[in-house]
Design a protein around this motif. Structure first.
Motif, mmCIF file in Angstrom:
data_model
loop_
_atom_site.group_PDB
_atom_site.id
_atom_site.type_symbol
_atom_site.label_atom_id
_atom_site.label_comp_id
_atom_site.label_asym_id
_atom_site.label_seq_id
_atom_site.Cartn_x
_atom_site.Cartn_y
_atom_site.Cartn_z
ATOM 1 N N THR A 2 4.278 -16.645 27.943
ATOM 2 C CA THR A 2 4.340 -16.128 29.349
ATOM 3 C C THR A 2 4.210 -14.419 28.608
ATOM 4 O O THR A 2 4.275 -14.031 28.121
ATOM 5 N N TRP A 3 3.322 -13.364 29.935
ATOM 6 C CA TRP A 3 3.219 -12.777 29.234
ATOM 7 C C TRP A 3 4.084 -12.256 30.352
ATOM 8 O O TRP A 3 3.725 -12.064 31.741
ATOM 9 N N SER A 4 3.825 -10.588 30.348
ATOM 10 C CA SER A 4 5.561 -9.380 30.260
ATOM 11 C C SER A 4 4.272 -8.460 30.184
ATOM 12 O O SER A 4 4.726 -7.783 28.796
ATOM 13 N N ILE A 5 4.163 -7.433 31.601
ATOM 14 C CA ILE A 5 3.510 -6.065 31.655
ATOM 15 C C ILE A 5 4.401 -5.405 32.074
ATOM 16 O O ILE A 5 4.818 -6.022 33.436
ATOM 17 N N THR A 6 4.531 -4.333 31.319
ATOM 18 C CA THR A 6 6.035 -3.569 32.300
ATOM 19 C C THR A 6 4.659 -2.608 32.629
ATOM 20 O O THR A 6 4.176 -1.942 32.323
ATOM 21 N N ASP A 9 3.358 -0.435 29.960
ATOM 22 C CA ASP A 9 2.767 -0.182 29.478
ATOM 23 C C ASP A 9 1.438 -0.115 30.448
ATOM 24 O O ASP A 9 0.500 0.351 30.181
#
Length: 70
Positions: A2-6, A9
């Motif tokens: 899972t990719w989590s970009i905030t 970021d």
């Protein structure tokens, strides 16, 4: 995986990209200004606008504009 970009970021990435682009443009502008300064000196020495344009990768019209604004 899972990719989590905030948002943080994305803001950081945007800031870094903007900084890089700004730096590149600033360097290009500085190089161009230095070429114009050198062109003025070569004109004062008597070199032809065509030769100067060729040597400094400027257009003949850019060099001719320097001649007209002396």
């Amino acid at each position: 995986m899972t990719w989590s970009i905030t948002m943080a970021d994305m803001r950081r990435d945007g800031f870094e990209e903007g900084l890089s682009i700004g730096l590149e443009r600033g360097i290009e502008r500085g190089v161009h200004q230095k070429a114009l300064e050198t062109a003025r000196k070569l004109l004062a020495r008597g070199d032809s606008p065509a030769e100067i344009a060729d040597l400094l990768s400027l257009s003949v019209s850019q060099v001719q504009e320097l001649v007209e604004n002396r």
